[in-house]
Design an enzyme around this catalytic site. Structure first.
Site, PDB file in Angstrom:
ATOM      1  N   GLY A  90     -19.593  62.433   7.763  1.00  0.00           N
ATOM      2  CA  GLY A  90     -19.757  63.273   8.731  1.00  0.00           C
ATOM      3  C   GLY A  90     -21.036  63.370   9.805  1.00  0.00           C
ATOM      4  N   GLN A  95     -27.401  65.949  15.658  1.00  0.00           N
ATOM      5  CA  GLN A  95     -28.040  64.985  15.002  1.00  0.00           C
ATOM      6  C   GLN A  95     -28.339  63.563  15.939  1.00  0.00           C
ATOM      7  OE1 GLN A  95     -25.145  65.125  11.275  1.00  0.00           O
ATOM      8  NE2 GLN A  95     -27.134  64.199  10.550  1.00  0.00           N
ATOM      9  N   CYS A 135     -28.166  63.268   3.573  1.00  0.00           N
ATOM     10  CA  CYS A 135     -27.936  63.501   5.095  1.00  0.00           C
ATOM     11  C   CYS A 135     -28.715  62.240   5.771  1.00  0.00           C
ATOM     12  CB  CYS A 135     -28.776  64.694   5.415  1.00  0.00           C
ATOM     13  SG  CYS A 135     -28.629  65.290   7.140  1.00  0.00           S
ATOM     14  N   LEU A 136     -27.729  61.899   6.860  1.00  0.00           N
ATOM     15  CA  LEU A 136     -28.376  60.872   7.809  1.00  0.00           C
ATOM     16  C   LEU A 136     -29.640  61.157   8.412  1.00  0.00           C
ATOM     17  CD1 LEU A 136     -24.997  59.769   9.458  1.00  0.00           C
ATOM     18  CD2 LEU A 136     -25.892  58.815   7.453  1.00  0.00           C
ATOM     19  N   HIS A 177     -21.752  71.331   5.642  1.00  0.00           N
ATOM     20  CA  HIS A 177     -23.001  70.581   5.711  1.00  0.00           C
ATOM     21  C   HIS A 177     -23.127  70.493   7.393  1.00  0.00           C
ATOM     22  CE1 HIS A 177     -25.867  67.126   4.847  1.00  0.00           C
ATOM     23  NE2 HIS A 177     -25.605  66.915   6.056  1.00  0.00           N
ATOM     24  N   GLU A 178     -22.028  69.996   8.053  1.00  0.00           N
ATOM     25  CA  GLU A 178     -22.160  69.665   9.610  1.00  0.00           C
ATOM     26  C   GLU A 178     -22.378  70.915  10.214  1.00  0.00           C
ATOM     27  OE1 GLU A 178     -23.020  66.643   9.927  1.00  0.00           O
ATOM     28  OE2 GLU A 178     -21.970  65.776   8.086  1.00  0.00           O
ATOM     29  N   HIS A 181     -25.789  72.142  10.443  1.00  0.00           N
ATOM     30  CA  HIS A 181     -26.769  71.434  11.604  1.00  0.00           C
ATOM     31  C   HIS A 181     -26.391  71.957  12.784  1.00  0.00           C
ATOM     32  CE1 HIS A 181     -28.289  67.688   9.408  1.00  0.00           C
ATOM     33  NE2 HIS A 181     -27.042  67.409   9.087  1.00  0.00           N
TER      34      HIS A 181
HETATM   35 ZN    ZN Z   1     -26.818  66.207   7.686  1.00  0.00          ZN
END
Ligand code: ZN
Length: 211
Positions: A90, A95, A135-136, A177-178, A181
């Protein structure tokens, strides 16, 4: 075997529909030793484009998508490629530094990329579940996050067509989660204080190694 992997196997046992491909919500990280060096190089190059903890953009609320044009579809394609290269499941526009209410995800390998513009959680289940997420934007961090197991989400696709998604398990978790963000919320905000503390320590150490 890492805790995260164990978590994944537990999840897989209770929810066989979600092929257990992914270790945690956004990224696969701990098994790097088993990855092809080319895959690792591609992943690292992709991750260099992802905004990391400390970047104020990650704490900024994204604006609604208003134009569903070729530029938006391009953005979706680029986010999909970046997510794949980064071995993520995702990615939110935030991000990559674009403050658009836009997210992409793919929880089953081989499935088409899902793109949600202006997503809104219309309903979420009372039933919640704790699972480990990565998380990236938060290298090396894995923390437990409790979230509703089922959600119904209204959004638009990349052409502006309304879509309604009923998601459960990992898919529901990734969407939540996304979507966080897009509101400037990180998993650090949703995990117990002790886990948050060790995550912050891990982030500081990561920064020292990657000045
Ligand atoms: Zn994330």
């Amino acid at each position: 075997m890492s805790d995260a992997l164990e978590q994944r196997q537990e999840d897989a046992a209770t929810a066989p529909a979600e092929a257990a491909e992914i270790e945690s919500v956004e990224e696969v990280e701990d098994d790097v030793a088993e990855l092809d060096p080319e895959v690792v190089a591609r992943r690292d190059a992709a991750l260099a484009h992802v905004r990391k903890f400390g970047d104020p953009v990650l704490r900024t609320k994204a604006r609604a998508v208003e134009r569903f044009d070729e530029a938006l579809r391009d953005e979706v394609r680029r986010m999909g490629l970046l997510m794949d290269d980064a071995l993520g499941i995702g990615l939110a526009a935030t991000q990559v530094g674009v403050l658009h209410r836009l997210l992409v995800y793919r929880v089953q390998s081989g499935a088409p990329l899902a793109a949600l513009a202006n997503p809104v959680i219309e309903w979420s289940s009372k039933e919640e579940e704790i699972a480990e997420e990565g998380c990236l934007s938060l290298p090396t961090v894995h923390v437990e996050v409790e979230r509703p197991v089922h959600v119904r989400v209204r959004a638009q696709d990349e052409y502006g067509e309304p879509i309604l998604i009923e998601a459960s398990g990992l898919e529901a978790r990734v969407i939540q989660h996304e979507l966080d963000h897009l509101d400037g919320v990180l998993i650090l905000d949703r995990t117990p204080r002790d886990q948050r503390k060790s995550a912050m320590r891990a982030l500081r150490e990561w920064r020292e190694r990657h000045p």
